[in-house]
Design a protein around this motif. Structure first.
Motif, PDB file in Angstrom:
ATOM      1  N   GLY A 264      48.306  23.336  57.308  1.00 45.25           N
ATOM      2  CA  GLY A 264      47.071  22.746  56.845  1.00 45.25           C
ATOM      3  C   GLY A 264      46.509  23.489  55.642  1.00 45.25           C
ATOM      4  N   ILE A 265      45.301  23.116  55.283  1.00 42.15           N
ATOM      5  CA  ILE A 265      44.682  23.638  54.065  1.00 42.15           C
ATOM      6  C   ILE A 265      43.968  24.953  54.323  1.00 42.15           C
ATOM      7  CG2 ILE A 265      42.958  23.187  52.270  1.00 42.15           C
ATOM      8  CD1 ILE A 265      43.535  20.218  52.603  1.00 42.15           C
ATOM      9  N   ASN A 266      44.260  25.919  53.474  1.00 38.91           N
ATOM     10  CA  ASN A 266      43.547  27.191  53.485  1.00 38.91           C
ATOM     11  C   ASN A 266      42.456  27.114  52.425  1.00 38.91           C
ATOM     12  OD1 ASN A 266      42.907  29.981  53.814  1.00 38.91           O
ATOM     13  ND2 ASN A 266      44.162  30.441  52.026  1.00 38.91           N
ATOM     14  N   PHE A 267      41.211  26.935  52.878  1.00 41.23           N
ATOM     15  CA  PHE A 267      40.091  26.808  51.949  1.00 41.23           C
ATOM     16  C   PHE A 267      39.540  28.183  51.586  1.00 41.23           C
ATOM     17  CE2 PHE A 267      39.702  22.400  53.613  1.00 41.23           C
ATOM     18  CZ  PHE A 267      39.645  21.726  52.403  1.00 41.23           C
ATOM     19  N   ILE A 268      39.324  28.383  50.295  1.00 42.17           N
ATOM     20  CA  ILE A 268      38.609  29.554  49.801  1.00 42.17           C
ATOM     21  C   ILE A 268      37.309  29.018  49.214  1.00 42.17           C
ATOM     22  CG2 ILE A 268      38.623  31.491  48.181  1.00 42.17           C
ATOM     23  CD1 ILE A 268      41.913  29.859  48.940  1.00 42.17           C
ATOM     24  N   ILE A 303      34.565  26.891  44.446  1.00 43.97           N
ATOM     25  CA  ILE A 303      33.616  27.920  44.020  1.00 43.97           C
ATOM     26  C   ILE A 303      32.553  27.283  43.136  1.00 43.97           C
ATOM     27  CG2 ILE A 303      33.357  30.187  42.954  1.00 43.97           C
ATOM     28  CD1 ILE A 303      35.253  30.195  45.362  1.00 43.97           C
ATOM     29  N   GLY A 304      31.308  27.605  43.404  1.00 41.99           N
ATOM     30  CA  GLY A 304      30.202  26.889  42.771  1.00 41.99           C
ATOM     31  C   GLY A 304      29.873  27.246  41.341  1.00 41.99           C
ATOM     32  N   CYS A 305      30.382  28.363  40.827  1.00 43.60           N
ATOM     33  CA  CYS A 305      30.042  28.760  39.463  1.00 43.60           C
ATOM     34  C   CYS A 305      31.219  29.464  38.808  1.00 43.60           C
ATOM     35  CB  CYS A 305      28.796  29.656  39.450  1.00 43.60           C
ATOM     36  SG  CYS A 305      29.121  31.340  40.034  1.00 43.60           S
ATOM     37  N   VAL A 306      31.011  29.927  37.578  1.00 48.19           N
ATOM     38  CA  VAL A 306      32.110  30.494  36.795  1.00 48.19           C
ATOM     39  C   VAL A 306      32.289  31.999  36.990  1.00 48.19           C
ATOM     40  CG1 VAL A 306      31.942  28.717  35.024  1.00 48.19           C
ATOM     41  CG2 VAL A 306      30.580  30.805  34.805  1.00 48.19           C
ATOM     42  N   VAL A 307      31.497  32.613  37.875  1.00 49.51           N
ATOM     43  CA  VAL A 307      31.641  34.056  38.070  1.00 49.51           C
ATOM     44  C   VAL A 307      32.992  34.383  38.712  1.00 49.51           C
ATOM     45  CG1 VAL A 307      30.722  36.102  39.215  1.00 49.51           C
ATOM     46  CG2 VAL A 307      29.147  34.446  38.203  1.00 49.51           C
ATOM     47  N   ASN A 308      33.245  33.801  39.900  1.00 48.63           N
ATOM     48  CA  ASN A 308      34.514  34.027  40.593  1.00 48.63           C
ATOM     49  C   ASN A 308      35.424  32.810  40.573  1.00 48.63           C
ATOM     50  OD1 ASN A 308      33.783  36.671  41.400  1.00 48.63           O
ATOM     51  ND2 ASN A 308      32.659  35.856  43.160  1.00 48.63           N
TER      52      ASN A 308
END
Length: 371
Positions: A264-268, A303-308
């Motif tokens: 299955g899917i490994n979500f990060i 990921i919600g932004c450009v930091v990580n």
């Protein structure tokens, strides 16, 4: 995204529960137990099928009496996943389900009476190629052990297990697995660590009666995680006061986090903050619900932004990084397209399913070339 697990697993004898190998170099199997009335064949079959869809390798069914044994036989004919019959005290039930095609007997030899009864069960298991699971539980230790130790202890659990093992050793029956479960994490971990040094058979891990979905998941993850990190454990059951399907989900997530299974899917995903350019939590909830049917291993970062975001995306099969005015999607570590928030979940689901089909086709091509 992830390399091979650094965990070195304990070497154990391999047995087979139906078509599923347990121990040796086999993947750690994930199992659960039905909580329907076994006499209600339709309800039990329906629940087992739900567990199969969730990815269960093995399912255990309680068989408290002869009527349940007959029902078990009908259930067995309706499902594909290997079934373990959970039996206490009455050896005749074990003999009957052995005739009906059970894949494993969960029965403590010391609890079913005189030596001739133990011999009869072991003979039935041997003749039908059925392994036995010895299951010791801190809540049901023998009375003399309770008196000897004053309370359940790791030593008491191991002594109880070795008593049952001695019965099988005397009858030259090595095809068994063992559990020494307790609701106390420290007690269970200590017992399993000690037992792992004494026998070669596979170990069935569990923190018994761990609690509800949240608290039980935490307790089980800590206890089983400690043992799995030690390389101990060949099959696991996460015991939750919740829908048994949740036990399978948690079990696989646990093994995926330790790189011991990949199904299955490994979500990060980030926990989100004020820098997010889309609703990370809502997106993740929707994706997890929509993609439960996917069993192909895939790394997806959200990921919600450009930091990580870019860093995680470059290491994922598919990565989403929040951005303005549009979010950037990476495929195989490279920028591929931009997605706006209007149909973000729909578009991301489509890209993920496309990637899944691509991986499945690649696997089929490899199989065809090797055939």
């Amino acid at each position: 995204m992830h390399s091979q697990s650094p965990i070195v697993r304990r070497k154990s004898r391999q047995i087979h529960v139906g078509k599923v190998p347990v121990g040796g170099d086999a993947p750690i199997s994930v199992q659960s137990m039905t909580n329907t009335d076994t006499l209600d064949v339709n309800a039990t079959v329906a629940q087992i099928r739900q567990l199969e869809v969730a990815g269960a390798d093995i399912v255990r069914v309680s068989v408290p009496d002869m009527d349940a044994a007959e029902a078990f036989g009908r259930i067995k004919r309706e499902v594909e996943v290997p079934l373990v019959a959970d039996i206490h005290f009455d050896y005749k039930i074990a003999l009957r389900v052995a005739e009906l095609g059970v894949d494993c007997l969960r029965i403590n030899p010391g609890n079913i009476g005189k030596e001739d009864r133990v011999r009869a069960v072991v003979s039935a298991a041997r003749d039908n190629g059925i392994p036995i699971r010895i299951g010791v539980n801190a809540g049901s230790l023998e009375k003399d052990l309770q008196k000897k130790y004053g309370e359940p202890t790791p030593a008491a659990l191991v002594e109880s297990a070795m008593r049952h093992i001695d019965h099988l050793d005397r009858l030259d029956f090595p095809d068994f697995k063992v559990s020494v479960k307790a609701s106390d994490v420290f007690m269970a971990v200590a017992a399993y660590r000690e037992l792992a040094t004494r026998i070669e058979q596979p170990l069935h891990l569990g923190i018994t009666e761990a609690g509800g979905l949240r608290s039980g998941t935490v307790k089980s993850s800590i206890g089983l995680g400690m043992l799995l990190m030690d390389g101990i454990g060949d099959t696991i059951r996460v015991s939750l006061a919740a829908d048994p399907v949740e036990e399978i989900k948690v079990g696989y997530d646990m093994l995926k986090s330790l790189r011991l299974r990949s199904k299955g899917i490994n979500f990060i995903a980030c926990p989100s903050c004020s820098r997010q350019n889309f609703d990370v939590i809502g997106t993740m909830n929707a994706l997890e619900e929509r993609l439960e049917d996917v069993m192909t291993p895939l790394d997806v970062s959200v990921i919600g932004c450009v930091v990580n975001g870019p860093g995680e995306a470059k290491e994922s099969d598919i990565g989403l990084t929040g951005g303005s005015p549009a979010n950037l999607v990476y495929i195989d570590g490279k920028p591929a397209s931009k997605l706006r928030n209007d149909h973000l979940v729909d578009d991301l689901e489509r890209l993920i399913r496309d990637k899944v089909r691509e991986k499945q086709q690649a696997e089929q091509d490899v199989i065809a070339r090797d055939a």
